[in-house]
Every structure is written in C-alpha cells, then in structure tokens.
Design a protein around this motif. Structure first.
Motif, PDB file in Angstrom:
ATOM      1  N   SER A  73      21.054  24.748 -20.871  1.00  0.00           N
ATOM      2  CA  SER A  73      21.965  24.556 -21.993  1.00  0.00           C
ATOM      3  C   SER A  73      23.088  25.570 -21.910  1.00  0.00           C
ATOM      4  N   ALA A  74      24.180  25.289 -22.614  1.00  0.00           N
ATOM      5  CA  ALA A  74      25.280  26.245 -22.675  1.00  0.00           C
ATOM      6  C   ALA A  74      24.810  27.543 -23.314  1.00  0.00           C
ATOM      7  N   ALA A  75      23.947  27.443 -24.310  1.00  0.00           N
ATOM      8  CA  ALA A  75      23.464  28.644 -24.982  1.00  0.00           C
ATOM      9  C   ALA A  75      22.675  29.540 -24.038  1.00  0.00           C
ATOM     10  N   GLU A  76      21.949  28.942 -23.100  1.00  0.00           N
ATOM     11  CA  GLU A  76      21.184  29.730 -22.134  1.00  0.00           C
ATOM     12  C   GLU A  76      22.069  30.335 -21.055  1.00  0.00           C
ATOM     13  N   GLU A  77      23.152  29.634 -20.673  1.00  0.00           N
ATOM     14  CA  GLU A  77      23.957  30.047 -19.526  1.00  0.00           C
ATOM     15  C   GLU A  77      25.164  30.896 -19.900  1.00  0.00           C
ATOM     16  N   LEU A  78      25.635  30.781 -21.149  1.00  0.00           N
ATOM     17  CA  LEU A  78      26.867  31.454 -21.560  1.00  0.00           C
ATOM     18  C   LEU A  78      26.647  32.196 -22.869  1.00  0.00           C
ATOM     19  N   ASP A  79      27.437  33.226 -23.064  1.00  0.00           N
ATOM     20  CA  ASP A  79      27.444  33.968 -24.324  1.00  0.00           C
ATOM     21  C   ASP A  79      28.720  33.586 -25.065  1.00  0.00           C
ATOM     22  N   LEU A  80      28.596  32.633 -25.986  1.00  0.00           N
ATOM     23  CA  LEU A  80      29.765  32.043 -26.639  1.00  0.00           C
ATOM     24  C   LEU A  80      30.004  32.681 -28.002  1.00  0.00           C
ATOM     25  N   THR A  81      31.265  33.047 -28.239  1.00  0.00           N
ATOM     26  CA  THR A  81      31.671  33.691 -29.489  1.00  0.00           C
ATOM     27  C   THR A  81      32.667  32.806 -30.224  1.00  0.00           C
ATOM     28  N   PRO A  82      32.410  32.420 -31.482  1.00  0.00           N
ATOM     29  CA  PRO A  82      33.413  31.673 -32.261  1.00  0.00           C
ATOM     30  C   PRO A  82      34.605  32.572 -32.574  1.00  0.00           C
ATOM     31  N   ALA A 206      53.424  11.990 -24.944  1.00  0.00           N
ATOM     32  CA  ALA A 206      51.982  11.763 -25.042  1.00  0.00           C
ATOM     33  C   ALA A 206      51.691  10.638 -26.028  1.00  0.00           C
ATOM     34  N   PRO A 207      50.806   9.711 -25.694  1.00  0.00           N
ATOM     35  CA  PRO A 207      50.424   8.692 -26.676  1.00  0.00           C
ATOM     36  C   PRO A 207      49.761   9.348 -27.886  1.00  0.00           C
ATOM     37  N   SER A 208      49.983   8.762 -29.044  1.00  0.00           N
ATOM     38  CA  SER A 208      49.441   9.381 -30.258  1.00  0.00           C
ATOM     39  C   SER A 208      47.924   9.285 -30.332  1.00  0.00           C
ATOM     40  N   LEU A 209      47.286   8.540 -29.437  1.00  0.00           N
ATOM     41  CA  LEU A 209      45.827   8.571 -29.365  1.00  0.00           C
ATOM     42  C   LEU A 209      45.339  10.000 -29.173  1.00  0.00           C
ATOM     43  N   TYR A 210      46.174  10.820 -28.542  1.00  0.00           N
ATOM     44  CA  TYR A 210      45.784  12.204 -28.285  1.00  0.00           C
ATOM     45  C   TYR A 210      45.867  13.086 -29.526  1.00  0.00           C
ATOM     46  N   HIS A 211      46.147  12.498 -30.689  1.00  0.00           N
ATOM     47  CA  HIS A 211      45.969  13.287 -31.903  1.00  0.00           C
ATOM     48  C   HIS A 211      44.511  13.680 -32.067  1.00  0.00           C
ATOM     49  N   LEU A 212      43.629  13.064 -31.270  1.00  0.00           N
ATOM     50  CA  LEU A 212      42.220  13.430 -31.276  1.00  0.00           C
ATOM     51  C   LEU A 212      42.004  14.906 -30.963  1.00  0.00           C
ATOM     52  N   MET A 213      42.981  15.536 -30.268  1.00  0.00           N
ATOM     53  CA  MET A 213      42.831  16.942 -29.915  1.00  0.00           C
ATOM     54  C   MET A 213      42.740  17.842 -31.146  1.00  0.00           C
ATOM     55  N   SER A 214      43.353  17.427 -32.247  1.00  0.00           N
ATOM     56  CA  SER A 214      43.297  18.254 -33.454  1.00  0.00           C
ATOM     57  C   SER A 214      41.896  18.295 -34.052  1.00  0.00           C
ATOM     58  N   HIS A 215      41.080  17.308 -33.736  1.00  0.00           N
ATOM     59  CA  HIS A 215      39.683  17.361 -34.163  1.00  0.00           C
ATOM     60  C   HIS A 215      38.986  18.564 -33.535  1.00  0.00           C
ATOM     61  N   LEU A 216      39.406  18.936 -32.324  1.00  0.00           N
ATOM     62  CA  LEU A 216      38.722  19.997 -31.595  1.00  0.00           C
ATOM     63  C   LEU A 216      38.990  21.369 -32.195  1.00  0.00           C
ATOM     64  N   ASP A 217      40.262  21.697 -32.445  1.00  0.00           N
ATOM     65  CA  ASP A 217      40.555  23.048 -32.919  1.00  0.00           C
ATOM     66  C   ASP A 217      40.485  23.184 -34.436  1.00  0.00           C
ATOM     67  N   LEU A 218      40.817  22.131 -35.175  1.00  0.00           N
ATOM     68  CA  LEU A 218      40.829  22.232 -36.637  1.00  0.00           C
ATOM     69  C   LEU A 218      39.488  21.878 -37.275  1.00  0.00           C
ATOM     70  N   ASP A 219      38.773  20.922 -36.694  1.00  0.00           N
ATOM     71  CA  ASP A 219      37.466  20.546 -37.240  1.00  0.00           C
ATOM     72  C   ASP A 219      36.326  21.304 -36.546  1.00  0.00           C
ATOM     73  N   GLN A 220      36.278  21.200 -35.203  1.00  0.00           N
ATOM     74  CA  GLN A 220      35.128  21.753 -34.473  1.00  0.00           C
ATOM     75  C   GLN A 220      35.159  23.270 -34.370  1.00  0.00           C
ATOM     76  N   GLY A 221      36.290  23.822 -33.993  1.00  0.00           N
ATOM     77  CA  GLY A 221      36.388  25.259 -33.792  1.00  0.00           C
ATOM     78  C   GLY A 221      36.626  25.612 -32.341  1.00  0.00           C
ATOM     79  N   VAL A 222      36.993  26.866 -32.106  1.00  0.00           N
ATOM     80  CA  VAL A 222      37.328  27.364 -30.780  1.00  0.00           C
ATOM     81  C   VAL A 222      36.350  28.483 -30.431  1.00  0.00           C
ATOM     82  N   LEU A 223      35.774  28.402 -29.230  1.00  0.00           N
ATOM     83  CA  LEU A 223      34.805  29.386 -28.756  1.00  0.00           C
ATOM     84  C   LEU A 223      35.395  30.186 -27.604  1.00  0.00           C
ATOM     85  N   TYR A 224      34.749  31.311 -27.301  1.00  0.00           N
ATOM     86  CA  TYR A 224      35.149  32.111 -26.137  1.00  0.00           C
ATOM     87  C   TYR A 224      33.895  32.540 -25.395  1.00  0.00           C
ATOM     88  N   PRO A 225      33.828  32.304 -24.078  1.00  0.00           N
ATOM     89  CA  PRO A 225      32.678  32.770 -23.309  1.00  0.00           C
ATOM     90  C   PRO A 225      32.862  34.232 -22.911  1.00  0.00           C
TER      91      PRO A 225
END
Length: 519
Positions: A73-82, A206-225
């Motif tokens: 898992s990512a949790a086992e292999e990486l040390d991820l910080t929100p 860019a096609p506006s379908l790529y507005h999906l990217m805002s789900h990643l940073d605004l909804d899900q969050g950004v991590l750092y290994p």
C-alpha cells in the motif's frame, strides 16, 4: 520464463517492470542515464536535495491501487503528509506594491468559504462546479483512463452513451470558457483554470472535461511524500527489484531489434544485444519511433508528429536560499493579470518566454527537513515557456545559456517583488537552471517539451497514441507520450495498460487487486 525488456527507468519503466515481474516475467530495464527517475529525477549540492520534475502528489487512489496490485500500500511504502494550505496564490500587483495573496485549503467547506468571501454567491456555484468535477473524475477513472482502446466497446457502453448529452459540451467547450461563465473574480477563475498547465496545455485549449482536476486539489487534498518524489521512485524501484527485475543504468539503447514483424530485443550503443520476448519502451514516443525503429516499422512517423502539439517547455530554477521564506507555502502559484497573453507567448504563432510569467514555486523545505540544511530553504521554480530547444541549456551558478539565465534573473526579481522578499537574490547560495535543450538532450523529449503531448481534445483518451505498436508484434509503449497521459499517476496507469494488453483484458476499468495472474 517469459522475458521482457523495458527501455527507460523513469516511473513508467520501473512501474512496468514491477507489474510484469509480479506477473511472472523476467524483466530487464535499460536506462541511458546514470540514475533512475527520468523526468522525476533529483539533484544534490551543498546539502540541498532538489526534485527536478513532478512535485504535486494528486490522485492518491491511483497510487494506492498501483501499490495494492503489488500486495502492498502507499501507506506502507511512503510517508505522506497532508498540506495545509494546499497552496498559496499571488496575483500580479499594481505598481510596485506587494501582490495580493490567498491561501487555498482543501475540503469542500474551506473551498466554499474562500469563494464566497471573494465573490458573494460563488460558494453555491462552486458546490455545483465541484459536484460536476467529482462526477467527471469518477467517469474518467472508470471509463477512460484504464482503457487500452483496443476496441471501442467501452465507448459504446449504453450507460456511457446515455450520458453523451452532458459530456459533449465538456468536450467541445474550453476549460477557460467553462470557468468564466460561472465566476467573475480573476483569482478564483485562475485557481480553477490553472491545472490545464499541468496537463500540458492552456485553459483556452483544454477541454472543459478537465475541470475534474479541481476535484483533486479542492475536494480531495494535496499530499507530500517525505523525502520528495525521489522517494516515490525509490519505492517503485525497490518493489521491482524485490520481484526479480534487473535495472541497468548508463545503458543507452540504440535500436529495437525486429525479425520480420516481431521484436526480438534491443541493441545498446555499446553494440551488445539483449533478446526478449517483448519490448516495452517508456522512452519519449517520438524518440522511440523515429530513432529506435526503421522507417518502415514506424506507427507514428515524422509526418504524424508534424500535426501534434508537444505542450509547453519549462525553465526550471533550483535555488538553495539562506534563511526562512515564510512568504511562500509548500506550493505557491504566481498568476499574471493578463495570463491569456502569457499563454499566447507560450503556445502562439510567435512563441517567446513570457514577461512577466505565471510561475509555480515549490518550497519542500516547508514540510521536509531533509531537503535543505538547517536554517536554509529549498526552492523549485517552474516557468512555463515554449517547447523550443533553441532557447538553450541551463547551467549551474548562472552558467547556462543567456536567454534562460536572463529569464531566471527576472523570475527571482518577480518573486522578490510579488512576495515581499526584497533580499531574495542576495540570499541565493545554490542555483541551477534547466531548459528545453536539456529536456531534449537528457530525456530525448520531443521539441524539448517538459511534460509530454498536450492534453488537447485531439490528444486525449481515444485520440492519444496507443500503448502498442501497430507494425511490430511484441512492442509496447508506456509513459507520458501515450495513453492515458501526463503526470505520475498517468504513468502508473500506462504501466498497468501494458499488463492489460498482455492479458488481452479489454475492460475499461482498472485490474482487480492484486495483479498476479491466475493463469
């Protein structure tokens, strides 16, 4: 035992090696450079350790899925910080004053509050926007990203066809137009539209379908290994080696060997040959097709490339700085007031380095003490510029080609003014620049592009190069040039698509976990 040769030890090559080795293949990886990582490389000097490529950890479920395919898992292999804030944004100042800045925090409530505070009524509109972005993201991961497009069965699925009335406007309208119809505040518009640059294009293209990217940073969050993205590369390499894959560095490939219409291995530049049942090239697709194969066996000849968009180039400025820089978050974005003009400079008919430029700055020392000596800061600065090797090579301590070093000086001055760090230039102790000519010479990147083929409509999904040669049996492709696209998560998926091809799996979704074949 089935044998596989993988060309390139970037993330796509190492991930392919790990998955194939897990599936029972004997795998050799051949890397031209003296270290692994490819675009996700690293450089060290005087106690500073810099990532030289990707720096945003997004789409965590793609990483999680990849690691679970290998029984971990990512949790086992990486040390991820929100990260909090996820990033900071500076707008271009008026006159000589410091720029206005805002901190963007992940989570629906925080994002909604930010938008509502800057533009009354925008909070409700953001809710609707992010609901749509989450839906588009779910659709992408279940219908588009994991499809090899060997057939059109996935595209002809009745459930997908029923959604075409909603999808078509997202494919034919630009991301910029999609955002501008909903929001008035300039910085809010830029927050929603800037991810197009990380997809290798501009919000205008860019096609506006790529507005999906805002789900990643605004909804899900950004991590750092922790340890930087070199730690991600090291984890995947470690898993590949543990499964028996062998990685050979300083071993550039000169030719893909073909017997009739079937690959039989590779020849290195030192003249040695290495046979294999299959070859997977994760090198730049243009280099693979036009330098490693004879003309008669090219699926994508030069005539094909003349009609393609390489995406932007990049000026990278790596800075080791004395003293603290609290003015910068872990991720900081500087947006010009007229960024359409900046995109015109990068992608237009008369390309040039924008002045001023919209700039991305990563300060990993805000989160990771290992990347800089005590009391010092590590900065990675990315300036999108034209994909044009004639702009030159970078260098260490200002010894790169004048166009790039002059642009680096301007960007350092821009950071100093916009972010209220007046003595920034005087505090720089380590400096290195990297430019389009370096991407071309070091990574064989087509036209010196920094990311890979741009995600325009004509270069996305079913229209993107496939992951297998149409003319050579046993020759497969992975990496940023082919399906599904740009970025570390996409490269992990591209490795999985190779395994799906070999298993004749034509489903549109990811493989079941774990990956080991039951055959």
């Amino acid at each position: 035992m089935r044998t596989a040769t993988v060309i390139g030890a970037g993330i796509a090559g190492l991930a392919t090696a790990a998955l194939l080795a897990e599936d029972g293949w004997r795998v050799d990886v051949w890397e031209a450079r003296d270290s692994t990582g490819g675009r996700a490389g690293s450089w060290e000097r005087d106690g500073f350790r810099f990532d030289t490529g990707p720096s945003w950890y997004l789409m965590p479920e793609v990483f999680d899925h990849f690691f679970r395919l290998l029984g971990t898992s990512a949790a086992e292999e990486l040390d991820l910080t929100p990260l909090d804030p996820a990033y900071r944004v500076y707008g271009e100042p008026d006159g000589r004053a410091a720029a206005e800045h805002i901190d963007v925090r992940s989570g629906r409530d925080a994002a909604r509050a930010l938008f509502e505070d800057r533009e009354p009524g925008a909070g409700d509109r953001l809710d609707t926007y992010l609901d749509s972005a989450a839906d588009a993201y779910q659709l992408a991961t279940t219908r588009f990203l994991y499809d090899t497009y060997e057939t059109t069965a996935g595209l002809r699925d009745p459930a997908l066809l029923a959604r075409m009335p909603q999808l078509l406007p997202l494919l034919t309208r630009s991301l910029a137009a999609h955002v501008d119809r909903r929001f008035r505040d300039r910085l809010l518009r830029q927050i929603l539209a800037y991810p197009a640059v990380f997809l290798g294009t501009s919000p205008l293209r860019a096609p506006s379908l790529y507005h999906l990217m805002s789900h990643l940073d605004l909804d899900q969050g950004v991590l750092y290994p922790q340890g930087g993205f070199a730690a991600v590369i090291a984890a995947i390499e470690r898993l590949a080696l543990a499964r028996g894959a062998r990685v050979h560095t300083s071993a550039p490939v000169a030719e893909i060997l073909v017997d009739g219409d079937r690959t039989r291995g590779i020849r290195l530049t030192d003249g040695t040959t290495h046979t294999a049942d299959i070859v997977v090239s994760t090198a730049d697709l243009h280099h693979t097709e036009t330098a490693l194969l004879p003309e008669r066996l090219r699926t994508y000849p030069e005539s094909w490339w003349r009609r393609r968009d390489p995406g932007p180039g990049a000026l990278l400025v790596l800075l080791g700085v004395d003293g603290p820089l609290p003015q910068l978050a872990h991720h900081t974005l500087l947006f010009t007031r007229d960024w359409h003009a900046s995109f015109g400079d990068i992608f237009g008919r008369s390309p040039r380095i924008p002045v001023p430029a919209s700039v991305y700055v990563c300060r990993p020392s805000a989160t990771d003490a290992s990347v800089a000596p005590p009391g010092k800061e590590n900065l990675f600065v990315l300036v999108p510029i034209p994909a044009d090797p004639s702009l030159g090579h970078g260098g260490v301590d200002g010894r790169g080609d004048p166009p790039l070093e002059g642009a680096a000086d301007r960007v350092i001055d821009q950071l100093a003014q916009w972010c209220s760090i007046p003595d920034l230039a005087a505090r720089v102790r380590v400096r290195r620049t990297i430019g389009p000519a370096d991407f071309e010479s070091d990574l064989n990147a087509w036209q010196g592009g920094a990311l890979g083929l741009a995600h325009t409509l004509g270069q996305s999904a079913v229209f993107r190069p496939r992951n297998a040669s149409a003319k050579v049996d046993g020759l497969f492709y992975a990496g940023t040039s082919v399906l599904p696209g740009i970025g570390l998560p996409m490269c992990l998926i591209s490795a999985e698509l190779v395994l799906k091809r070999l298993r004749a799996d034509r489903t549109a979704g990811p493989l079941p976990e774990p990956a080991r074949s039951t055959r």
